[in-house]
Write an enzyme that holds these catalytic residues in place. Structure first.
Site, mmCIF file in Angstrom:
data_model
loop_
_atom_site.group_PDB
_atom_site.id
_atom_site.type_symbol
_atom_site.label_atom_id
_atom_site.label_comp_id
_atom_site.label_asym_id
_atom_site.label_seq_id
_atom_site.Cartn_x
_atom_site.Cartn_y
_atom_site.Cartn_z
ATOM 1 N N HIS A 17 0.834 -1.206 0.000
ATOM 2 C CA HIS A 17 0.000 0.000 0.000
ATOM 3 C C HIS A 17 0.870 1.258 0.000
ATOM 4 O O HIS A 17 0.582 2.229 -0.697
ATOM 5 C CB HIS A 17 -0.906 0.028 1.236
ATOM 6 C CG HIS A 17 -1.923 -1.076 1.276
ATOM 7 N ND1 HIS A 17 -2.148 -1.849 2.397
ATOM 8 C CD2 HIS A 17 -2.784 -1.542 0.340
ATOM 9 C CE1 HIS A 17 -3.107 -2.730 2.148
ATOM 10 N NE2 HIS A 17 -3.500 -2.566 0.908
ATOM 11 N N LYS A 41 -21.184 -2.765 11.426
ATOM 12 C CA LYS A 41 -20.478 -3.776 12.232
ATOM 13 C C LYS A 41 -20.033 -3.167 13.549
ATOM 14 O O LYS A 41 -19.303 -2.180 13.567
ATOM 15 C CB LYS A 41 -19.266 -4.306 11.460
ATOM 16 C CG LYS A 41 -19.637 -5.320 10.406
ATOM 17 C CD LYS A 41 -18.437 -6.172 10.032
ATOM 18 C CE LYS A 41 -18.721 -6.964 8.773
ATOM 19 N NZ LYS A 41 -17.512 -7.151 7.961
ATOM 20 N N ARG A 91 -2.304 -6.344 -8.551
ATOM 21 C CA ARG A 91 -1.249 -7.326 -8.361
ATOM 22 C C ARG A 91 -1.317 -8.443 -9.393
ATOM 23 O O ARG A 91 -0.342 -8.847 -9.969
ATOM 24 C CB ARG A 91 -1.334 -7.945 -6.957
ATOM 25 C CG ARG A 91 -0.812 -7.031 -5.885
ATOM 26 C CD ARG A 91 -1.323 -7.412 -4.535
ATOM 27 N NE ARG A 91 -2.767 -7.242 -4.468
ATOM 28 C CZ ARG A 91 -3.489 -7.415 -3.379
ATOM 29 N NH1 ARG A 91 -2.917 -7.812 -2.273
ATOM 30 N NH2 ARG A 91 -4.790 -7.210 -3.397
ATOM 31 N N SER A 128 -2.808 -7.764 2.819
ATOM 32 C CA SER A 128 -3.200 -7.616 4.223
ATOM 33 C C SER A 128 -3.607 -8.962 4.802
ATOM 34 O O SER A 128 -3.274 -9.278 5.949
ATOM 35 C CB SER A 128 -4.365 -6.634 4.351
ATOM 36 O OG SER A 128 -3.979 -5.352 3.923
#
Ligand code: ADP
Length: 147
Positions: A17, A41, A91, A128
């Site tokens: 990132h 959430k 990616r 991540s």
């Protein structure tokens, strides 16, 4: 003044990132890193506030960079900051298929252009979820996180 937003979950913000953000800053005058979260959430807002602080500390006093949490549509977030561009990283082919769909949807509902930067080959494997998995199993993940 060209402003772009760099939206993501950044759970956590990795060296992959960081590389995309640094390269985006060569193209744009300012970058708003948007930490997206689901407002429904429970406990999410506290976690996201912590994540925002961590990312802010990575960019120190670089006043071209702003870090903000957001929920809702990414194009609405972009408009709030007067940004005409969304930056995303690619990616692999899987990223491309997902990202093209997002970019097409955003183009359909706004004038905001999505700009893709391909991952540097040596960072293309960093994600991540990989970092979370390693950390959960007791591995020191410092090498995947910006200083
Ligand atoms: P999201 O949940 O929105 O996909 P992420 O935090 O996983 O958010 O990723 C944010 C953006 O950064 C995405 O465009 C993703 O493809 C890109 N990205 C993630 N890891 C890398 C990496 N190692 N190199 C380049 N881009 C990356």
């Amino acid at each position: 003044m060209r402003t772009a937003i760099f939206p993501g979950s950044f759970d956590p913000f990795t060296i992959g990132h960081k590389d995309i953000a640094d390269r985006a800053l060569k193209i744009f005058d300012s970058l708003v890193i948007g930490v997206g979260f689901n407002i429904n959430k429970p406990g999410n807002s506290e976690m996201v506030a912590e994540r925002v602080k961590t990312i802010e500390s990575i960019f120190g006093d670089d006043d071209r960079v702003k870090v903000e949490a957001y929920s809702g549509l990414t194009v609405d977030f972009a408009r709030r900051y007067g940004a005409a561009f969304i930056v995303r990283g690619l990616r692999e082919v899987k990223d491309f298929e997902y990202e093209r769909n997002l970019a097409d949807t955003n183009a359909e509902i706004s004038d905001i252009e999505t700009v893709f930067l391909t991952a540097r080959p040596e960072l293309g494997f960093v994600s991540s979820s990989m970092v979370r998995e390693l950390k959960a199993n007791g591995y020191d993940v410092a090498r995947f996180l910006p200083k």
